[in-house]
Scaffold this motif. Structure first.
Motif, PDB file in Angstrom:
ATOM      1  N   ASN A  16      21.927 -11.529   8.734  1.00  0.00           N
ATOM      2  CA  ASN A  16      21.156 -10.997   7.615  1.00  0.00           C
ATOM      3  C   ASN A  16      19.678 -11.252   7.839  1.00  0.00           C
ATOM      4  N   GLY A  17      18.864 -10.237   7.632  1.00  0.00           N
ATOM      5  CA  GLY A  17      17.421 -10.366   7.773  1.00  0.00           C
ATOM      6  C   GLY A  17      16.895 -10.069   9.164  1.00  0.00           C
ATOM      7  N   ASP A  18      17.754  -9.919  10.153  1.00  0.00           N
ATOM      8  CA  ASP A  18      17.308  -9.616  11.517  1.00  0.00           C
ATOM      9  C   ASP A  18      16.705  -8.219  11.585  1.00  0.00           C
ATOM     10  N   LYS A  19      15.694  -8.069  12.446  1.00  0.00           N
ATOM     11  CA  LYS A  19      15.101  -6.760  12.716  1.00  0.00           C
ATOM     12  C   LYS A  19      15.418  -6.433  14.162  1.00  0.00           C
ATOM     13  N   ILE A  20      16.128  -5.311  14.368  1.00  0.00           N
ATOM     14  CA  ILE A  20      16.510  -4.916  15.723  1.00  0.00           C
ATOM     15  C   ILE A  20      15.994  -3.519  16.018  1.00  0.00           C
ATOM     16  N   SER A  21      15.645  -3.314  17.270  1.00  0.00           N
ATOM     17  CA  SER A  21      15.195  -2.010  17.738  1.00  0.00           C
ATOM     18  C   SER A  21      16.358  -1.359  18.472  1.00  0.00           C
ATOM     19  N   VAL A  22      16.879  -0.252  17.926  1.00  0.00           N
ATOM     20  CA  VAL A  22      18.039   0.415  18.499  1.00  0.00           C
ATOM     21  C   VAL A  22      17.657   1.818  18.953  1.00  0.00           C
ATOM     22  N   GLU A  23      18.573   2.453  19.692  1.00  0.00           N
ATOM     23  CA  GLU A  23      18.347   3.844  20.088  1.00  0.00           C
ATOM     24  C   GLU A  23      18.114   4.680  18.834  1.00  0.00           C
ATOM     25  N   LYS A  24      17.386   5.764  18.971  1.00  0.00           N
ATOM     26  CA  LYS A  24      16.981   6.571  17.823  1.00  0.00           C
ATOM     27  C   LYS A  24      18.177   6.986  16.961  1.00  0.00           C
ATOM     28  N   LEU A  25      18.028   6.758  15.652  1.00  0.00           N
ATOM     29  CA  LEU A  25      19.042   7.143  14.670  1.00  0.00           C
ATOM     30  C   LEU A  25      18.464   8.207  13.753  1.00  0.00           C
ATOM     31  N   ASN A  26      19.327   9.084  13.252  1.00  0.00           N
ATOM     32  CA  ASN A  26      18.889  10.080  12.281  1.00  0.00           C
ATOM     33  C   ASN A  26      18.714   9.384  10.941  1.00  0.00           C
ATOM     34  N   GLY A  27      17.660   9.697  10.260  1.00  0.00           N
ATOM     35  CA  GLY A  27      17.396   9.097   8.957  1.00  0.00           C
ATOM     36  C   GLY A  27      15.906   8.916   8.764  1.00  0.00           C
ATOM     37  N   GLU A  28      15.514   8.770   7.499  1.00  0.00           N
ATOM     38  CA  GLU A  28      14.106   8.614   7.170  1.00  0.00           C
ATOM     39  C   GLU A  28      13.767   7.141   6.998  1.00  0.00           C
ATOM     40  N   GLU A  29      12.465   6.820   7.091  1.00  0.00           N
ATOM     41  CA  GLU A  29      12.016   5.453   6.878  1.00  0.00           C
ATOM     42  C   GLU A  29      12.347   5.043   5.453  1.00  0.00           C
TER      43      GLU A  29
END
Length: 172
Positions: A16-29
């Motif tokens: 919980n609370g982690d920020k991860i950079s993943v391959e591009k996902l569909n969706g808005e900020e």
């Protein structure tokens, strides 16, 4: 508590609370994203491992931003041949903050479905109690188990054919 999720062909260990950079996902900020491919959930001795995924378990996250990564330069050349090629690439990514782990964990109410082959065999044996089973299609371990259930003494080291003859003679 942590979870191991799979997305974009890669696996990530998240809390919980982690920020991860993943391959591009569909969706808005600011939008919500749900990862349903959970491989491991829990911590220490109580960790639950999926085969390959844990059914009914999800990890939820919030999309913080989408963008392109740092530029990678690809430069190819062949010596003495006047061949030079310069190319760049920026990999698209989505930054996700994990908000909930283990959400939507459904309690399986499907008690009618057998969980293993052994339970399935027992259920079919109950249904076919009056019918004679096909001994020739059984493996050695199944023959031994069948003989024990029917109180038939057999040599466990004997071949399948000898076991089948002994069981058929005892059943007659």
């Amino acid at each position: 508590m942590y979870a191991v999720i799979e997305t974009g062909g890669k696996q990530y260990r998240v809390q919980n609370g982690d920020k991860i950079s993943v391959e591009k996902l569909n969706g808005e900020e600011g939008g919500k994203v749900v990862f349903d491919k959970v491989l491991v959930l829990g911590e220490g001795e109580s960790a639950e491992v999926g085969t390959p995924y844990i059914e009914g378990t999800t990890v939820e996250g919030k999309i913080l931003e989408s963008g392109k990564g740092k530029k990678i330069v690809i430069f190819k050349y062949k010596a003495k041949k006047d061949y030079r090629k310069k190319q760049g690439h920026r990999q698209p990514y989505t930054l996700v903050e994990i908000t909930a782990i283990g959400g939507n964990k459904a309690v399986s109410e499907k008690k009618d479905e057998p969980e293993s082959k052994a339970e399935e065999v027992k259920e079919t044996d109950k249904k076919d109690a009056g019918k004679k089973p096909s001994l020739k299609s059984m493996r050695k371990a199944e023959l031994v188990a069948f003989a024990k259930e029917n109180n038939i003494e057999i040599d466990e080291k004997a071949t399948n054919a000898v076991m089948i003859e002994t069981i058929e003679a005892a059943l007659k």
